[in-house]
Design a protein around this motif. Structure first.
Motif, PDB file in Angstrom:
ATOM      1  N   ARG A   7      27.727  18.995 -54.361  1.00 36.45           N
ATOM      2  CA  ARG A   7      27.430  17.936 -55.335  1.00 36.45           C
ATOM      3  C   ARG A   7      26.835  18.525 -56.599  1.00 36.45           C
ATOM      4  N   LYS A   8      27.312  18.021 -57.723  1.00 38.05           N
ATOM      5  CA  LYS A   8      26.708  18.508 -58.964  1.00 38.05           C
ATOM      6  C   LYS A   8      25.328  17.875 -59.109  1.00 38.05           C
ATOM      7  N   ASN A   9      24.534  18.467 -59.953  1.00 45.10           N
ATOM      8  CA  ASN A   9      23.196  17.942 -60.154  1.00 45.10           C
ATOM      9  C   ASN A   9      23.282  16.591 -60.855  1.00 45.10           C
ATOM     10  N   MET A  10      22.772  15.580 -60.196  1.00 42.76           N
ATOM     11  CA  MET A  10      22.863  14.225 -60.725  1.00 42.76           C
ATOM     12  C   MET A  10      21.802  13.963 -61.785  1.00 42.76           C
ATOM     13  N   THR A  11      22.255  13.429 -62.908  1.00 41.29           N
ATOM     14  CA  THR A  11      21.328  13.026 -63.960  1.00 41.29           C
ATOM     15  C   THR A  11      21.188  11.514 -63.916  1.00 41.29           C
ATOM     16  N   ASP A  23      25.893   9.028 -61.864  1.00 43.24           N
ATOM     17  CA  ASP A  23      27.296   9.213 -61.538  1.00 43.24           C
ATOM     18  C   ASP A  23      28.015   7.878 -61.766  1.00 43.24           C
ATOM     19  N   GLN A  24      28.746   7.358 -60.759  1.00 43.03           N
ATOM     20  CA  GLN A  24      29.428   6.075 -60.986  1.00 43.03           C
ATOM     21  C   GLN A  24      28.576   4.875 -60.563  1.00 43.03           C
ATOM     22  N   PHE A  25      27.377   5.132 -60.061  1.00 43.67           N
ATOM     23  CA  PHE A  25      26.511   4.040 -59.600  1.00 43.67           C
ATOM     24  C   PHE A  25      25.715   3.460 -60.760  1.00 43.67           C
ATOM     25  N   PRO A  48       9.484   6.358 -73.310  1.00 43.64           N
ATOM     26  CA  PRO A  48       9.857   7.492 -74.176  1.00 43.64           C
ATOM     27  C   PRO A  48      11.336   7.850 -74.076  1.00 43.64           C
ATOM     28  N   ARG A  49      11.954   8.127 -75.237  1.00 43.90           N
ATOM     29  CA  ARG A  49      13.341   8.610 -75.262  1.00 43.90           C
ATOM     30  C   ARG A  49      13.345  10.110 -75.028  1.00 43.90           C
ATOM     31  N   GLY A  50      14.427  10.604 -74.426  1.00 39.47           N
ATOM     32  CA  GLY A  50      14.554  12.050 -74.247  1.00 39.47           C
ATOM     33  C   GLY A  50      15.073  12.378 -72.866  1.00 39.47           C
ATOM     34  N   THR A  51      15.130  13.660 -72.574  1.00 45.00           N
ATOM     35  CA  THR A  51      15.577  14.131 -71.262  1.00 45.00           C
ATOM     36  C   THR A  51      14.387  14.813 -70.598  1.00 45.00           C
ATOM     37  N   PHE A  52      14.053  14.364 -69.396  1.00 44.15           N
ATOM     38  CA  PHE A  52      12.865  14.852 -68.704  1.00 44.15           C
ATOM     39  C   PHE A  52      13.200  15.202 -67.259  1.00 44.15           C
ATOM     40  N   LYS A 165      18.147  14.994 -56.805  1.00 38.85           N
ATOM     41  CA  LYS A 165      17.540  16.204 -56.256  1.00 38.85           C
ATOM     42  C   LYS A 165      16.300  16.535 -57.076  1.00 38.85           C
ATOM     43  N   LYS A 166      15.529  17.514 -56.571  1.00 38.78           N
ATOM     44  CA  LYS A 166      14.322  17.962 -57.280  1.00 38.78           C
ATOM     45  C   LYS A 166      14.599  18.325 -58.732  1.00 38.78           C
ATOM     46  N   ASN A 167      15.763  18.948 -58.966  1.00 38.82           N
ATOM     47  CA  ASN A 167      16.054  19.405 -60.327  1.00 38.82           C
ATOM     48  C   ASN A 167      16.856  18.391 -61.137  1.00 38.82           C
ATOM     49  N   SER A 168      17.007  17.171 -60.617  1.00 38.41           N
ATOM     50  CA  SER A 168      17.686  16.130 -61.399  1.00 38.41           C
ATOM     51  C   SER A 168      16.845  15.835 -62.642  1.00 38.41           C
ATOM     52  N   LYS A 169      17.531  15.388 -63.672  1.00 41.79           N
ATOM     53  CA  LYS A 169      16.854  15.017 -64.922  1.00 41.79           C
ATOM     54  C   LYS A 169      17.052  13.523 -65.132  1.00 41.79           C
ATOM     55  N   ILE A 170      16.163  12.964 -65.937  1.00 41.63           N
ATOM     56  CA  ILE A 170      16.365  11.578 -66.372  1.00 41.63           C
ATOM     57  C   ILE A 170      16.565  11.631 -67.876  1.00 41.63           C
TER      58      ILE A 170
END
Length: 173
Positions: A7-11, A23-25, A48-52, A165-170
């Motif tokens: 699985r790719k890292n889900m954002t 993903d598609q959800f 806040p806007r951005g990637t975290f 996952k632990k390394n997923s980003k929002i």
């Protein structure tokens, strides 16, 4: 021959104020009462806007089973708080043992908002006092706007936990 699909890292994507997508959800969500901002301030009720990055999962063992997730799970204790005191910069936006002298957000609440919560790593590594704290992904029953967090219904939160996952980003647009 069985193919193990890596699985790719889900954002986690927040594309607008009521949709969280992985993903598609797509899940309905709610965000800060005053919308999104690039210039977050403590108490402004904005998300806040951005990637975290995301932190561990904190959960109420007295109310639910440990959820299925690859995140590290931490039981919420009665004396756990999250510091939002701009006058205590050393502890600002960090988990603390509740202390009457320090302003904080109680993690062990009467309502069910924090039965499941994941801190968003906003203003996190070297937190700057006043730039905003306690930005969580937590639960909602009614999709009422938050004080700056992102909130989901419990059933959707539990699905999200299986996808990330632990390394997923929002990423908040």
């Amino acid at each position: 021959m069985l193919h193990v699909h890596k699985r790719k890292n889900m954002t986690i994507l927040i594309k607008n104020k009521h949709t969280l997508q992985i993903d598609q959800f797509k899940f309905r969500c709610c965000i800060g009462k005053r919308g999104l901002t690039k210039n977050k301030k403590e108490g402004d009720k904005k998300t806040p806007r951005g990637t975290f990055g995301i932190e561990n999962l904190y959960y109420r063992k007295d109310r639910l089973e440990k959820p299925l997730t690859s995140l590290k799970c931490i039981k919420i204790e009665k004396d756990m708080g999250w510091c939002d005191d701009i006058f205590v910069p050393k502890k600002y936006n960090k988990i603390i043992k509740i202390d009457k002298k320090i302003k904080h957000e109680k993690l062990n609440r009467k309502d069910h908002k924090y039965d499941l919560l994941i801190p968003i790593k906003y203003n996190f590594k070297k937190p700057i006092s006043g730039l905003g704290s306690c930005i969580f992904i937590h639960l909602t029953k009614d999709y009422k706007p938050t004080a700056g967090c992102v909130a989901l219904k419990k059933k959707d939160f539990l699905i999200m936990l299986k996808l990330i996952k632990k390394n997923s980003k929002i990423k908040i647009f």
